[in-house]
Design a protein around this motif. Structure first.
Motif, PDB file in Angstrom:
ATOM      1  N   ILE A  62      95.861  57.188  -3.646  1.00 46.61           N
ATOM      2  CA  ILE A  62      96.301  55.866  -3.179  1.00 46.61           C
ATOM      3  C   ILE A  62      95.441  55.418  -2.001  1.00 46.61           C
ATOM      4  O   ILE A  62      95.076  54.248  -1.897  1.00 46.61           O
ATOM      5  N   LEU A  63      95.094  56.365  -1.116  1.00 49.58           N
ATOM      6  CA  LEU A  63      94.232  56.040   0.024  1.00 49.58           C
ATOM      7  C   LEU A  63      92.890  55.485  -0.452  1.00 49.58           C
ATOM      8  O   LEU A  63      92.424  54.458   0.041  1.00 49.58           O
ATOM      9  N   LYS A  64      92.277  56.129  -1.428  1.00 51.29           N
ATOM     10  CA  LYS A  64      90.998  55.648  -1.955  1.00 51.29           C
ATOM     11  C   LYS A  64      91.152  54.267  -2.569  1.00 51.29           C
ATOM     12  O   LYS A  64      90.325  53.376  -2.339  1.00 51.29           O
ATOM     13  N   ILE A  65      92.215  54.072  -3.344  1.00 49.04           N
ATOM     14  CA  ILE A  65      92.445  52.774  -3.992  1.00 49.04           C
ATOM     15  C   ILE A  65      92.643  51.680  -2.946  1.00 49.04           C
ATOM     16  O   ILE A  65      92.073  50.591  -3.055  1.00 49.04           O
ATOM     17  N   VAL A  66      93.444  51.976  -1.921  1.00 49.11           N
ATOM     18  CA  VAL A  66      93.699  50.995  -0.852  1.00 49.11           C
ATOM     19  C   VAL A  66      92.398  50.625  -0.147  1.00 49.11           C
ATOM     20  O   VAL A  66      92.109  49.441   0.082  1.00 49.11           O
ATOM     21  N   ILE A  67      91.585  51.623   0.177  1.00 52.70           N
ATOM     22  CA  ILE A  67      90.321  51.345   0.867  1.00 52.70           C
ATOM     23  C   ILE A  67      89.393  50.507  -0.018  1.00 52.70           C
ATOM     24  O   ILE A  67      88.774  49.549   0.444  1.00 52.70           O
ATOM     25  N   TYR A  68      89.302  50.835  -1.313  1.00 53.25           N
ATOM     26  CA  TYR A  68      88.449  50.047  -2.216  1.00 53.25           C
ATOM     27  C   TYR A  68      88.948  48.611  -2.352  1.00 53.25           C
ATOM     28  O   TYR A  68      88.154  47.667  -2.333  1.00 53.25           O
ATOM     29  N   ILE A  69      90.240  48.432  -2.485  1.00 59.32           N
ATOM     30  CA  ILE A  69      90.795  47.077  -2.615  1.00 59.32           C
ATOM     31  C   ILE A  69      90.514  46.263  -1.349  1.00 59.32           C
ATOM     32  O   ILE A  69      90.089  45.100  -1.426  1.00 59.32           O
ATOM     33  N   ILE A  70      90.723  46.872  -0.201  1.00 60.40           N
ATOM     34  CA  ILE A  70      90.458  46.170   1.065  1.00 60.40           C
ATOM     35  C   ILE A  70      88.977  45.821   1.162  1.00 60.40           C
ATOM     36  O   ILE A  70      88.616  44.709   1.570  1.00 60.40           O
ATOM     37  N   ASN A  71      88.121  46.758   0.776  1.00 62.21           N
ATOM     38  CA  ASN A  71      86.676  46.494   0.852  1.00 62.21           C
ATOM     39  C   ASN A  71      86.242  45.392  -0.106  1.00 62.21           C
ATOM     40  O   ASN A  71      85.405  44.558   0.251  1.00 62.21           O
ATOM     41  N   PHE A  72      86.768  45.392  -1.329  1.00 65.33           N
ATOM     42  CA  PHE A  72      86.447  44.303  -2.258  1.00 65.33           C
ATOM     43  C   PHE A  72      86.912  42.969  -1.698  1.00 65.33           C
ATOM     44  O   PHE A  72      86.202  41.963  -1.778  1.00 65.33           O
ATOM     45  N   ALA A  73      88.104  42.950  -1.124  1.00 64.24           N
ATOM     46  CA  ALA A  73      88.624  41.714  -0.538  1.00 64.24           C
ATOM     47  C   ALA A  73      87.730  41.252   0.607  1.00 64.24           C
ATOM     48  O   ALA A  73      87.395  40.053   0.697  1.00 64.24           O
ATOM     49  N   ILE A  74      87.326  42.187   1.462  1.00 63.21           N
ATOM     50  CA  ILE A  74      86.440  41.828   2.581  1.00 63.21           C
ATOM     51  C   ILE A  74      85.110  41.281   2.053  1.00 63.21           C
ATOM     52  O   ILE A  74      84.594  40.282   2.556  1.00 63.21           O
ATOM     53  N   PHE A  75      84.567  41.908   1.016  1.00 66.82           N
ATOM     54  CA  PHE A  75      83.290  41.462   0.459  1.00 66.82           C
ATOM     55  C   PHE A  75      83.392  40.038  -0.082  1.00 66.82           C
ATOM     56  O   PHE A  75      82.563  39.178   0.241  1.00 66.82           O
ATOM     57  N   PHE A  76      84.421  39.768  -0.880  1.00 65.15           N
ATOM     58  CA  PHE A  76      84.536  38.434  -1.474  1.00 65.15           C
ATOM     59  C   PHE A  76      84.908  37.361  -0.439  1.00 65.15           C
ATOM     60  O   PHE A  76      84.432  36.227  -0.529  1.00 65.15           O
ATOM     61  N   ILE A  77      85.714  37.725   0.532  1.00 62.58           N
ATOM     62  CA  ILE A  77      86.018  36.773   1.621  1.00 62.58           C
ATOM     63  C   ILE A  77      84.750  36.492   2.423  1.00 62.58           C
ATOM     64  O   ILE A  77      84.472  35.347   2.789  1.00 62.58           O
ATOM     65  N   SER A  78      83.986  37.563   2.675  1.00 62.82           N
ATOM     66  CA  SER A  78      82.731  37.392   3.414  1.00 62.82           C
ATOM     67  C   SER A  78      81.739  36.531   2.637  1.00 62.82           C
ATOM     68  O   SER A  78      81.026  35.717   3.229  1.00 62.82           O
ATOM     69  N   LEU A  79      81.689  36.711   1.312  1.00 61.00           N
ATOM     70  CA  LEU A  79      80.825  35.850   0.488  1.00 61.00           C
ATOM     71  C   LEU A  79      81.224  34.387   0.629  1.00 61.00           C
ATOM     72  O   LEU A  79      80.374  33.496   0.756  1.00 61.00           O
ATOM     73  N   SER A  89      77.023  39.437   3.499  1.00 62.74           N
ATOM     74  CA  SER A  89      78.325  39.932   3.044  1.00 62.74           C
ATOM     75  C   SER A  89      78.290  41.437   2.806  1.00 62.74           C
ATOM     76  O   SER A  89      79.252  42.144   3.085  1.00 62.74           O
ATOM     77  N   SER A  90      77.184  41.945   2.292  1.00 62.51           N
ATOM     78  CA  SER A  90      77.044  43.382   2.071  1.00 62.51           C
ATOM     79  C   SER A  90      77.051  44.142   3.388  1.00 62.51           C
ATOM     80  O   SER A  90      77.669  45.209   3.507  1.00 62.51           O
ATOM     81  N   ILE A  91      76.386  43.608   4.395  1.00 62.91           N
ATOM     82  CA  ILE A  91      76.373  44.251   5.718  1.00 62.91           C
ATOM     83  C   ILE A  91      77.777  44.265   6.317  1.00 62.91           C
ATOM     84  O   ILE A  91      78.235  45.286   6.836  1.00 62.91           O
ATOM     85  N   VAL A  92      78.477  43.134   6.244  1.00 62.35           N
ATOM     86  CA  VAL A  92      79.845  43.046   6.770  1.00 62.35           C
ATOM     87  C   VAL A  92      80.755  44.051   6.057  1.00 62.35           C
ATOM     88  O   VAL A  92      81.548  44.762   6.683  1.00 62.35           O
ATOM     89  N   THR A  93      80.632  44.128   4.747  1.00 60.28           N
ATOM     90  CA  THR A  93      81.449  45.055   3.966  1.00 60.28           C
ATOM     91  C   THR A  93      81.123  46.500   4.311  1.00 60.28           C
ATOM     92  O   THR A  93      82.021  47.335   4.436  1.00 60.28           O
ATOM     93  N   PHE A  94      79.848  46.818   4.478  1.00 58.54           N
ATOM     94  CA  PHE A  94      79.454  48.177   4.839  1.00 58.54           C
ATOM     95  C   PHE A  94      80.052  48.579   6.184  1.00 58.54           C
ATOM     96  O   PHE A  94      80.574  49.690   6.339  1.00 58.54           O
ATOM     97  N   ILE A  95      80.009  47.681   7.159  1.00 54.14           N
ATOM     98  CA  ILE A  95      80.607  47.961   8.473  1.00 54.14           C
ATOM     99  C   ILE A  95      82.116  48.137   8.327  1.00 54.14           C
ATOM    100  O   ILE A  95      82.716  49.046   8.916  1.00 54.14           O
ATOM    101  N   ALA A  96      82.743  47.302   7.515  1.00 56.54           N
ATOM    102  CA  ALA A  96      84.190  47.414   7.289  1.00 56.54           C
ATOM    103  C   ALA A  96      84.546  48.755   6.656  1.00 56.54           C
ATOM    104  O   ALA A  96      85.555  49.376   7.020  1.00 56.54           O
ATOM    105  N   ILE A  97      83.727  49.216   5.705  1.00 58.33           N
ATOM    106  CA  ILE A  97      83.971  50.513   5.071  1.00 58.33           C
ATOM    107  C   ILE A  97      83.944  51.623   6.120  1.00 58.33           C
ATOM    108  O   ILE A  97      84.809  52.497   6.147  1.00 58.33           O
ATOM    109  N   MET A  98      82.945  51.581   6.988  1.00 60.60           N
ATOM    110  CA  MET A  98      82.840  52.620   8.024  1.00 60.60           C
ATOM    111  C   MET A  98      84.053  52.600   8.945  1.00 60.60           C
ATOM    112  O   MET A  98      84.612  53.642   9.278  1.00 60.60           O
ATOM    113  N   VAL A  99      84.470  51.417   9.361  1.00 55.85           N
ATOM    114  CA  VAL A  99      85.629  51.302  10.263  1.00 55.85           C
ATOM    115  C   VAL A  99      86.904  51.743   9.553  1.00 55.85           C
ATOM    116  O   VAL A  99      87.689  52.525  10.094  1.00 55.85           O
TER     117      VAL A  99
END
Length: 174
Positions: A62-79, A89-99
């Protein structure tokens, strides 16, 4: 103490109380005692009761799924915000993944899911018009995962609350 020890002491105490107060020993009493005796360890992430609610492998998935969903949302919102600038958008998403991966971990997710489950149970009980002290009791349980172990859940106040709840069950079922 471990969950098995809590459970054993709870069952033995119930048997002793039944003998002392001349109450018939029933399976219902023993099961109720077992459940209530392991509830104080709900605030421990690797406790017996918390593992019943949420297995470690399931919460990691569930943790992996939650992180992926949040990251996809961040990527598309950033786009959308960056006028379809894929690179930014890729840079923003990469930073979000790390955080996110440094802040959200297995134990935090377990606490969130366990609390949300108990809050949902409280709401269900409220909507089916169960006595309010049962609802309050489950809301209280929802706070246990966030408390320091052996703090509130092991206090005299928690014992009083559990006694009051058991007294209400006794009154309801005679």
């Amino acid at each position: 103490m471990r969950g098995k020890t809590h459970c054993t002491i709870g069952i033995l105490s119930t048997i002793q109380a039944c003998i002392l107060f001349k109450i018939p020993i029933s399976i219902f009493n023993l099961v109720l005692a077992a459940i209530f005796s392991i509830l104080p360890d709900l605030d421990e992430s690797n406790s017996t009761i918390s593992n019943v609610f949420l297995k470690q492998d399931a919460s990691k998935l569930i943790l992996k799924i939650v992180i992926y969903i949040i990251n996809f949302a961040i990527f598309f919102i950033s786009l959308k915000i960056n006028n379809n600038n894929f690179f930014l958008s890729s840079i923003v998403t990469f930073i979000a993944i790390m955080v996110l991966e440094s802040k959200i971990n297995h134990i935090l997710l377990r606490k969130i899911l366990l609390s949300l489950t108990l809050i949902l149970l409280s709401l269900c009980l409220f909507f089916i018009k169960v006595k309010i002290y049962f609802v309050i009791f489950f809301l209280m349980l929802a706070s246990f995962p966030w408390l320091k172990h052996r703090s509130f859940s092991h206090s005299i106040f928690a014992i009083i609350v559990i006694y009051f709840l058991l007294k209400q069950i006794e009154i309801i079922y005679n």
